[in-house]
Scaffold this motif. Structure first.
Motif, PDB file in Angstrom:
ATOM      1  N   HIS A   5       1.076   1.531   3.793  1.00 25.09           N
ATOM      2  CA  HIS A   5      -0.130   2.088   3.147  1.00 25.09           C
ATOM      3  C   HIS A   5      -0.255   1.747   1.648  1.00 25.09           C
ATOM      4  O   HIS A   5       0.682   1.571   1.170  1.00 25.09           O
ATOM      5  N   THR A  30      -8.233   4.417   2.700  1.00 22.58           N
ATOM      6  CA  THR A  30      -7.610   4.372   4.330  1.00 22.58           C
ATOM      7  C   THR A  30      -6.514   3.466   4.349  1.00 22.58           C
ATOM      8  O   THR A  30      -6.344   2.799   3.201  1.00 22.58           O
ATOM      9  N   PRO A  31      -5.808   3.469   5.146  1.00 23.80           N
ATOM     10  CA  PRO A  31      -4.772   2.473   5.542  1.00 23.80           C
ATOM     11  C   PRO A  31      -5.244   0.899   5.268  1.00 23.80           C
ATOM     12  O   PRO A  31      -4.466   0.127   5.116  1.00 23.80           O
ATOM     13  N   TRP A  32      -6.351   0.780   5.703  1.00 25.46           N
ATOM     14  CA  TRP A  32      -7.037  -0.499   5.650  1.00 25.46           C
ATOM     15  C   TRP A  32      -7.808  -0.776   4.402  1.00 25.46           C
ATOM     16  O   TRP A  32      -8.752  -1.764   4.347  1.00 25.46           O
ATOM     17  N   LYS A  54     -10.398   0.818   2.740  1.00 23.29           N
ATOM     18  CA  LYS A  54     -11.951   1.208   2.534  1.00 23.29           C
ATOM     19  C   LYS A  54     -11.521   2.800   1.889  1.00 23.29           C
ATOM     20  O   LYS A  54     -10.608   3.965   2.095  1.00 23.29           O
TER      21      LYS A  54
END
Length: 278
Positions: free
Chosen positions: A230, A247-249, A251
């Motif tokens: 993360h 977010t984990p991605w 964003k």
């Protein structure tokens, strides 16, 4: 309906506050107005998790709710108020003289035996539905359509309502709970009154298991993970996760605005974010 606070007879009961549903109908829903409901567990057609935090939960039947209210000028009787596991509001079973039955979102201040009617212009009393352009200014409404005939999309959750505050250019100006003001077409349907179960927001679940019964799985905080897992992960000791939560991605999240170029933006007179910009 009042709130029930439970005595701490066990750790699961300590702090538990629920809505008292003793006045609701205790039987099963009308079979012809229900459908089977399958759970996805947050997976897509390939079996991959596309929505985290979903899984388990009690089995549910979907109740077919009439959001259109297009059975005009036919007076119906409220048979009973029921619990609906698919929404925070209660639903009311309506019986019409021709034998037809329908579920609607139950407004506040209605009871079994009350008469309700939908039409182009009807009496302004809770449960009655009519064209929003025919409602007096100041009327409290819910179940508002955005497109005529599509069905209600605004103010459907427990305790929500909007207020008709004016008319302009053949449109109706409506003020939302959030403070947003927007135009609604005059030929859209709306229902008089506020949505039932206003105490829903004051409940306390008291234990993680109650969320599992609702089909919600636990989510691990990003700051508790490693950097490989993360963007907030890692660091010496306890860290807050940085200035910009993501977010984990990667964003932006936690309040970052993502709304862009919506076709209905032109109907918003005053944004709900207007007071924050000052």
């Amino acid at each position: 309906m009042a709130l029930k606070a439970y005595k701490p007879t066990s750790p699961a009961r300590r702090g538990l506050i629920l809505v008292d549903r003793s006045q609701l109908y205790k039987g099963k829903p009308v079979k012809s107005l229900t459908k089977g409901k399958t759970k996805t567990g947050g997976r897509n057609n390939k079996g991959h998790v596309t929505s985290r935090g979903i899984g388990g939960g009690h089995k549910q039947k979907y109740r077919l709710v009439d959001f259109k209210r297009r059975k005009w000028d036919v007076e119906g009787t409220i048979e009973r108020i029921e619990y609906d596991p698919n929404r925070s509001a209660y639903i009311a079973l309506i019986s019409y003289p021709d034998g037809e039955q329908a579920y609607i979102i139950a407004p506040q201040r209605v009871a079994p035996g009350d008469k309700i009617v939908a039409g182009e212009k009807v009496d302004v009393k809770p449960g009655n539905a009519m064209l929003i352009g025919q409602m007096p200014i100041g009327t409290i409404v819910h179940n508002i359509e955005l497109k005529p005939g599509k069905g209600a999309q605004i103010a459907r959750a427990a305790g929500t309502y909007c207020q008709v505050v004016g008319r302009d250019k053949g449109m109706v100006i409506v003020r939302m709970n959030s403070g947003e003001q927007r135009y609604i077409r005059s030929d859209c349907m709306a229902t008089v009154g506020a949505v039932s179960n206003p105490d829903n927001s004051n409940t306390t679940l008291a234990k993680a298991g109650r969320n599992r019964w609702r089909g919600k799985r636990p989510l691990t905080r990003g700051v508790a993970k490693n950097p490989v897992d993360h963007p907030h992960g890692g660091g010496e000791g306890r860290t807050s996760g940085g200035r910009h939560p993501v977010t984990p991605w990667g964003k932006p999240t936690k309040g970052a605005r993502t709304r862009k170029n919506k076709a209905t933006d032109k109907f918003i007179i005053r944004s709900r974010h207007a007071k924050k910009k000052r």
